[in-house]
Design a protein around this motif. Sequence first.
Motif, short mmCIF file in Angstrom:
data_model
loop_
_atom_site.label_atom_id
_atom_site.label_comp_id
_atom_site.label_asym_id
_atom_site.label_seq_id
_atom_site.Cartn_x
_atom_site.Cartn_y
_atom_site.Cartn_z
N LYS A 113 -25.34 24.73 -13.77
CA LYS A 113 -26.61 24.68 -14.49
C LYS A 113 -27.23 26.07 -14.60
O LYS A 113 -27.87 26.40 -15.61
CB LYS A 113 -27.56 23.72 -13.80
CG LYS A 113 -27.15 22.26 -13.97
CD LYS A 113 -28.09 21.30 -13.27
CE LYS A 113 -27.66 19.86 -13.50
NZ LYS A 113 -28.54 18.90 -12.79
N PHE A 116 -25.21 27.80 -17.28
CA PHE A 116 -25.49 27.17 -18.57
C PHE A 116 -26.69 27.83 -19.23
O PHE A 116 -26.69 28.08 -20.44
CB PHE A 116 -25.73 25.67 -18.37
CG PHE A 116 -25.86 24.89 -19.65
CD1 PHE A 116 -24.78 24.21 -20.18
CD2 PHE A 116 -27.07 24.84 -20.34
CE1 PHE A 116 -24.90 23.48 -21.37
CE2 PHE A 116 -27.20 24.11 -21.51
CZ PHE A 116 -26.11 23.44 -22.03
N ILE A 130 -23.10 18.09 -20.12
CA ILE A 130 -24.55 17.99 -20.22
C ILE A 130 -25.02 16.74 -19.47
O ILE A 130 -24.21 15.92 -19.04
CB ILE A 130 -25.05 17.93 -21.68
CG1 ILE A 130 -24.48 16.68 -22.39
CG2 ILE A 130 -24.68 19.19 -22.43
CD1 ILE A 130 -25.12 16.42 -23.74
N LEU A 137 -32.05 18.07 -20.87
CA LEU A 137 -31.69 18.07 -22.27
C LEU A 137 -32.81 18.50 -23.21
O LEU A 137 -32.54 19.12 -24.25
CB LEU A 137 -31.20 16.67 -22.66
CG LEU A 137 -30.35 16.58 -23.94
CD1 LEU A 137 -29.13 17.49 -23.84
CD2 LEU A 137 -29.92 15.14 -24.19
N VAL A 140 -32.85 22.18 -23.79
CA VAL A 140 -31.60 22.58 -24.45
C VAL A 140 -31.67 22.26 -25.94
O VAL A 140 -31.29 23.07 -26.79
CB VAL A 140 -30.41 21.85 -23.80
CG1 VAL A 140 -29.13 22.08 -24.60
CG2 VAL A 140 -30.21 22.32 -22.36
N LEU A 146 -27.02 22.82 -29.29
CA LEU A 146 -26.01 21.76 -29.36
C LEU A 146 -25.86 21.24 -30.78
O LEU A 146 -26.84 21.13 -31.53
CB LEU A 146 -26.40 20.60 -28.43
CG LEU A 146 -26.53 20.91 -26.94
CD1 LEU A 146 -26.84 19.65 -26.16
CD2 LEU A 146 -25.28 21.59 -26.41
#
Length: 462
Positions: A113, A116, A130, A137, A140, A146
């Motif tokens: 993480k 990421f 994920i 999320l 993100v 994404l």
Amino acid sequence: PLLDGTVSNLHQTPLARNILAASMLVSMAAGCGNTEEQTDAPAAEASGTTADAAAESGAADTDGEEVTIKLFSNLPDRKNGQGLVEQTIIDQYMSENPNVNIEVEALDEESYKTKFKAYAMDGMPDVVSIWGQPSFLDEVLDAGVLAELNESDYSDYGFVSGSLEGFKKDGKLYGLPRNTDIMVFYYNEKMFDDNGWEVPQTYDDLLALSDQINAAGIVPVAMDGGDGWVLACYMQDLMVRIAQTPAGTISDAIANGDFSDPLFSEATQLLADTASAGVFQTGFDSQDYGTAQNLFTNGQAAMFYMGSWETSMALNEDIPEEVRDNIRAFVMPAVADGKGTATDLAAWNGGGYAVSADSKVKDEAIKFLNYMYQPDQLSKLGWEFGVGLSAQDQTDYLTGEETRLQMQIMDLLNNATNISGTPINDCGSSNFKTTIETEIQSLANGTESTDDFLSALGNACK
């Protein structure tokens, strides 16, 4: 791994009905409630790729062009459990598509993480692990890193009803779930039998049992306290036992930055009292996942608190046979005067996969993602390798050779009357997640009071 096979009249068996009971998990998507109106995520360009015959067969439409797909995974153990499932699919895909090379970078969850976040700023690998939870999320998706997926492509993939909801924003799909997760106490049945110990039915029974186990020179419960998320899941489990359906109370507390409801003080005090009573190993708050698990698998601990994804321990030949063959599970015992029962589970749809919006090989990455989720891939292999419950229907993959632990986990789900949804640590912002997972370690080791802990949670929401 179990051998492939079928069972006659499969759909009529109780175990098949157990798997179908996973449809109950529609309620998981609402585990945290809606704490605030979501902002629009930047629109990621849809690839237009569908799960067509090419994906179903594993044939990559590359006309022989060399393609490298970079996969970033949170499964560093590639020889057991979910890491083995993932690697098996990767190897199979590359075998079927010789022009495709898949490079894997795999880190443990916390390291994953952290990196990421760095990738989100500097450029994401093509396929990434994920979590369909707000704390991970939402930010993100706000960053637009994404790729949007075409939900209709997965209409025949057998996803459990509601399991995709945590991977959506504003009605658009950005990832696919891999697991259905249940928190349990794994225990060594032979050790229990040899010592005359019984599975605790109430929380007081658990505390009394822990005294007996300590007296025998054995650790009662191996706890991964070095990772605050496990302690937060334990807190969630306690809240389910106290209130039965704590999701609304959690949602309101995070939305208002106010954790004064007695539910929180009761659960946190019980967690602190449990730790001070010696239920967990000495130094648990600084010991990691592997250390805690090894205490259990080496026979130094009678129990291990962790998720259903560790069901594969019953098939892991690196674990001594006398332990491996005797691993069983039970859920959080009933708390005195609590509303929750043994059929109220701390459970949710867990991790999954997504594709980078800026991937230079986005079409190929989505084809690989679709291949992974073909029902006879992740779902089938996951069941055969005993890694717990999939987010897809696994009915067709029963072999009749399941381990007792697999069947036990399925029975827990089959008998469930209530599902908690997303754990408290994943219901808020990333700042809230960091705060609760850090502060709960101090609460558990006795260096922070319940009042100070709950105050810190409230401040993290403001």
